[in-house]
Design an enzyme around this catalytic site. Structure first.
Site, mmCIF file in Angstrom:
data_model
loop_
_atom_site.group_PDB
_atom_site.id
_atom_site.type_symbol
_atom_site.label_atom_id
_atom_site.label_comp_id
_atom_site.label_asym_id
_atom_site.label_seq_id
_atom_site.Cartn_x
_atom_site.Cartn_y
_atom_site.Cartn_z
ATOM 1 N N ASP A 253 106.829 -12.045 25.138
ATOM 2 C CA ASP A 253 106.367 -10.691 24.653
ATOM 3 C C ASP A 253 107.209 -9.619 25.395
ATOM 4 O O ASP A 253 106.724 -8.526 25.021
ATOM 5 C CB ASP A 253 104.821 -10.476 25.167
ATOM 6 C CG ASP A 253 104.600 -10.367 26.592
ATOM 7 O OD1 ASP A 253 105.571 -11.069 27.310
ATOM 8 O OD2 ASP A 253 103.487 -9.999 26.926
ATOM 9 N N GLU A 254 108.552 -9.738 25.837
ATOM 10 C CA GLU A 254 109.250 -8.662 26.416
ATOM 11 C C GLU A 254 110.647 -8.868 25.997
ATOM 12 O O GLU A 254 111.092 -9.994 26.187
ATOM 13 C CB GLU A 254 109.246 -8.652 27.875
ATOM 14 C CG GLU A 254 107.825 -8.247 28.449
ATOM 15 C CD GLU A 254 107.724 -8.469 29.898
ATOM 16 O OE1 GLU A 254 108.533 -7.648 30.594
ATOM 17 O OE2 GLU A 254 107.141 -9.182 30.416
ATOM 18 N N ASP B 1 107.782 -4.057 25.578
ATOM 19 C CA ASP B 1 106.811 -4.850 25.978
ATOM 20 C C ASP B 1 105.523 -4.769 25.290
ATOM 21 O O ASP B 1 104.946 -3.843 24.989
ATOM 22 C CB ASP B 1 106.393 -4.184 27.314
ATOM 23 C CG ASP B 1 105.517 -5.391 28.292
ATOM 24 O OD1 ASP B 1 105.195 -6.508 27.598
ATOM 25 O OD2 ASP B 1 105.250 -5.031 29.582
#
Length: 412
Positions: free
Chosen positions: A105-106, A9
């Site tokens: 973003d993960e 993350d």
């Protein structure tokens, strides 16, 4: 063999990417915000300094500045974020071919089959990934290491920024059971509120609650959450390009000015239903139900859904259901800031949910005609672009939005 799953993350991703080109702002509280002039004046992301003042994602700029008067607001650059997301995932691919992006973003990584290539220590591999991203891209991330996807995600949230957390078969109850139930994947505000009403406020309490009680309270989600809380998630990490079956198709928009009349609402709903219907047809899907969400300028939100008499992927049928839901729960001229329309209960073929009535044949013929019209519109859009044709004219300025009340074969 026990799996080894990482959840990576990125820390304050949008803000961190922006600060790569604005190093003079790194020690200041910074938020990436939508354009206030277009009523998207909310915080999209913030750095650690802004977080220390209590600035939260999705709150309005004026709310954030009440907490932090020195907050520096900068506009978003979504193409830049997508480019960096791609670069980050390319680094992940050096460690395994099983990489499943969860958002921009993960990502989850299954390193079970490749650990031996990097020394066999999962925590050391996670630390190596963090160091590689930091050195090559100037960005930081937090990594959760566990034996399933849900616990790996809880691990990446557990310690931030720039940290690795191991949640193992030996320590998972000690670490996770005291955490708020809202930290669990898929426990949104509504589910959290419902669980709190029966005294379930922690993940440990969720794990110990009778699954039948949870299913009665939350439907299928309740039993799924019980499975997650007890460490029994078995969902695989899906490689890039392999996606879970589509469960819903929706669209939403925040309007530049509040909607206060039925004509304005009908126009907004038509635009959304047209988009949703087109996407359903593109995927070869039909929906058996419709869900609408309405939000006012004070962010009060209501959500309603209904089952349809038959499955469909036609704009006009979605629109009729959506308007019925809105008008059963919303009274004009109460202002509407945001509308969302979602097609639910998806299938790959048209299915009837009730017997055809005396007018069934005429209705079927009308649906066939509408099907041909909307397919023709799809073809035009495919050749000339998504804005090449629509049911009516709708200017982005709410004062110029016109009611979409024409039949599709009428000339505008």
């Amino acid at each position: 063999m026990s799996r080894v799953i990482l959840h990576c993350d990125m820390n304050s991703f949008y803000a961190s990417v922006e600060l790569l080109t604005l190093p003079q702002l790194r020690q200041l509280p910074v938020a990436v915000c939508g354009d206030p002039d277009s009523r998207h004046g909310i915080v999209l992301a913030k750095n650690e300094q802004a977080k220390a003042f209590g600035v939260k994602t999705a709150e309005t700029i004026w709310q954030a500045r009440r907490k932090c008067p020195t907050l520096v607001c900068i506009p978003p650059h979504h193409k830049r974020y997508a480019a960096y997301s791609k670069l980050v995932n390319q680094i992940y691919y050096r460690f395994t071919d099983l990489v499943e992006p969860f958002s921009i973003d993960e990502s989850w990584l299954d390193i079970t089959g490749s650990m031996h290539l990097f020394g066999g220590d999962a925590v050391a591999i996670a630390d190596r990934i963090r160091a590689t991203v930091r050195e090559e891209l100037g960005l930081t991330l937090s990594v959760g290491v566990s034996f399933n996807k849900v616990f790996a995600k809880l691990g990446s949230d557990y310690k931030k920024p720039d940290a690795t957390t191991l949640i193992s078969r030996e320590n998972w109850q000690e670490i996770l059971f005291p955490l708020p139930v809202g930290d669990m994947l898929f426990v949104g505000k509504a589910a959290r509120t419902a669980l709190e009403k029966i005294g379930v406020t922690t993940i440990g309490q969720l794990a110990q609650t009778d699954p039948e009680v949870l299913e009665h309270l939350l439907g299928k989600l309740g039993r799924q959450l019980h499975t997650y809380a007890n460490g029994l998630d078995r969902s695989p990490v899906r490689p890039m390009g392999e996606r879970e079956p589509i469960k819903s198709v929706g669209n939403s928009t925040t309007f530049p000015q509040n909607l206060t009349t039925r004509d304005q609402v009908r126009t907004g709903v038509a635009l959304l239903c047209d988009s949703v219907a087109m996407r359903l047809r593109r995927h070869g899907l039909y929906c058996g139900g419709v869900q609408v969400t309405v939000k006012d300028p004070q962010f009060k939100t209501i959500s309603r859904q209904k089952q349809l008499p038959h499955s469909t992927h036609l704009m006009k049928e979605l629109m009729a259901a959506a308007m019925e839901l809105i008008e059963s729960a919303w009274k004009y001229p109460n202002p509407i800031r945001l509308l969302s329309v979602t097609a639910i209960h998806l299938t790959t073929e048209a299915e009837a949910y009730e017997q055809v009535d005396l007018f069934g044949q005429a209705a079927e013929q009308k649906s066939e005609k509408q099907e041909k019209i909307e397919q023709a519109m799809d073809a035009i859009r495919g050749k000339y672009g998504s804005r090449a044709i629509s049911y009516g004219a709708a200017d982005r300025e709410i004062g110029k939005i016109r009611l979409i009340d024409k039949e599709p074969n009428e000339k505008g």
